[in-house]
Scaffold this active site. Structure first.
Site, mmCIF file in Angstrom:
data_model
loop_
_atom_site.group_PDB
_atom_site.id
_atom_site.type_symbol
_atom_site.label_atom_id
_atom_site.label_comp_id
_atom_site.label_asym_id
_atom_site.label_seq_id
_atom_site.Cartn_x
_atom_site.Cartn_y
_atom_site.Cartn_z
ATOM 1 N N ALA A 63 1.970 78.748 -30.358
ATOM 2 C CA ALA A 63 2.637 79.874 -29.700
ATOM 3 C C ALA A 63 1.664 80.857 -29.064
ATOM 4 O O ALA A 63 1.987 81.501 -28.061
ATOM 5 C CB ALA A 63 3.511 80.609 -30.712
ATOM 6 N N GLN B 229 2.983 72.341 -29.880
ATOM 7 C CA GLN B 229 4.074 72.762 -30.754
ATOM 8 C C GLN B 229 5.085 73.602 -29.987
ATOM 9 O O GLN B 229 6.126 73.955 -30.525
ATOM 10 C CB GLN B 229 3.518 73.587 -31.927
ATOM 11 C CG GLN B 229 2.600 72.830 -32.859
ATOM 12 C CD GLN B 229 1.979 73.746 -33.900
ATOM 13 O OE1 GLN B 229 1.097 74.535 -33.597
ATOM 14 N NE2 GLN B 229 2.438 73.647 -35.143
ATOM 15 N N ILE C 265 7.795 74.912 -27.030
ATOM 16 C CA ILE C 265 9.040 74.366 -26.495
ATOM 17 C C ILE C 265 9.354 74.938 -25.119
ATOM 18 O O ILE C 265 10.447 74.751 -24.596
ATOM 19 C CB ILE C 265 10.210 74.666 -27.452
ATOM 20 C CG1 ILE C 265 10.375 76.179 -27.656
ATOM 21 C CG2 ILE C 265 9.998 73.959 -28.797
ATOM 22 C CD1 ILE C 265 11.595 76.578 -28.491
ATOM 23 N N HIS D 77 7.703 69.618 -31.125
ATOM 24 C CA HIS D 77 8.880 70.384 -31.532
ATOM 25 C C HIS D 77 9.941 70.439 -30.444
ATOM 26 O O HIS D 77 10.841 71.281 -30.491
ATOM 27 C CB HIS D 77 8.465 71.796 -31.968
ATOM 28 C CG HIS D 77 7.586 71.796 -33.170
ATOM 29 N ND1 HIS D 77 6.767 72.861 -33.504
ATOM 30 C CD2 HIS D 77 7.372 70.856 -34.130
ATOM 31 C CE1 HIS D 77 6.087 72.568 -34.614
ATOM 32 N NE2 HIS D 77 6.447 71.360 -35.007
ATOM 33 N N CYS E 289 22.424 65.497 -26.867
ATOM 34 C CA CYS E 289 23.389 65.166 -27.912
ATOM 35 C C CYS E 289 22.609 64.711 -29.142
ATOM 36 O O CYS E 289 21.690 63.906 -29.032
ATOM 37 C CB CYS E 289 24.319 64.058 -27.431
ATOM 38 S SG CYS E 289 25.329 63.340 -28.745
ATOM 39 N N SER F 100 -2.593 78.293 -32.563
ATOM 40 C CA SER F 100 -1.741 77.798 -33.642
ATOM 41 C C SER F 100 -2.232 78.346 -34.973
ATOM 42 O O SER F 100 -3.434 78.367 -35.240
ATOM 43 C CB SER F 100 -1.751 76.264 -33.686
ATOM 44 O OG SER F 100 -1.025 75.795 -34.813
#
Length: 253
Positions: A29, A106, A108, A126, A134, A200
């Site tokens: 992040a 990691q 998204i 991640h 779905c 991280s």
């Protein structure tokens, strides 16, 4: 070894990059915070204000599914406005130069793809929050479709193919890690000669195992993170400075 200051750390990192034939970055992040993407885990982060919704609760509870999508749409302006930062652009420069075969992340937020990495060369441990899937058959859905359904019905959508719940294409707590991403990350970590752990905290497993895997396979390990990590003592170089400032000099190389 902990760099004594930013200039010496950047110089040592530059030497390691020049000597390396295959560099594998592993990003968390911290590389995206300068882009306006909040850190979920740090004090004051999203998960200190909103309890994460575990996968089994998402599956079993319509209310939990609705809340998960409400939170995602509330974050849409933040994700939509984010652009790759200096760290993303520096790694993309090394990728274009042939130094980086692929990147493990990691995150998204899709910012590595936006910076110039081919989608197939971004190993997302991640998942990705910019589209939906779905949970049954894996059918992909555009978020525009999901939002229209959500606003029309007031609830989370089900798959038009198999009627199972649709969620963001991310990995929630309690959800199985993506097998192919884990396989590729393992292969990359085992066959590089320089592994860069960037932004991280290295506390989320099994992802946090990749730096040590690379080190044990003979790679040099560099950790770039504002805060100490549990793996600092085994790293060849630790740079505890701002990621954008640290990697900024490598943009365009």
């Amino acid at each position: 070894m902990i760099a004594r200051d930013l200039p010496s750390g950047v110089e040592q990192l530059g030497d390691m990059i020049a000597q390396a034939a295959s560099i594998v970055p592993f990003t968390g992040a911290g590389i995206s915070t300068e882009c306006g993407i909040p850190d979920f885990r740090s004090p004051g982060g999203l998960w200190t204000r909103n309890r994460p919704i575990p996968f089994d609760e998402f599956v079993s509870s319509p209310a939990a599914r609705g809340e998960a999508w409400r939170r995602r749409f509330a974050m849409e302006p933040t994700f939509a406005a984010a652009k790759p930062g200096r760290g993303h652009r520096a790694l993309a420069s090394l990728y274009r130069a042939g130094k980086i075969p692929a990147i493990i992340t990691q995150n998204i937020d899709n910012l590595h793809q936006m910076s110039g990495f081919k989608a197939d060369d971004v190993v997302e441990l991640h998942g990705n929050t910019t589209y939906a899937r779905c949970i049954g058959c894996g059918q992909a859905y555009d978020l525009v479709w999901v939002k229209a359904h959500f606003e029309r019905s007031g609830g989370a959508p089900d798959c038009t193919v198999c009627d199972q719940p649709v969620k963001t294409a991310t990995i929630s707590f309690g959800q199985s890690m993506p097998e192919e991403a884990m396989r590729r990350a393992t292969e990359l970590a085992q066959h590089c000669d320089l592994f860069l752990a960037i932004g991280s905290s290295l506390v989320v497993w099994p992802a946090a195992g990749f730096p040590m895997m690379a080190k044990n396979c003979g790679a040099r390990l560099v950790i770039i993170n504002n805060e100490p990590t549990e793996q600092d003592e085994v790293a060849d170089l630790v740079i505890r400075h701002d990621i954008g400032e640290t990697l900024g000099p490598f943009v365009g190389n």
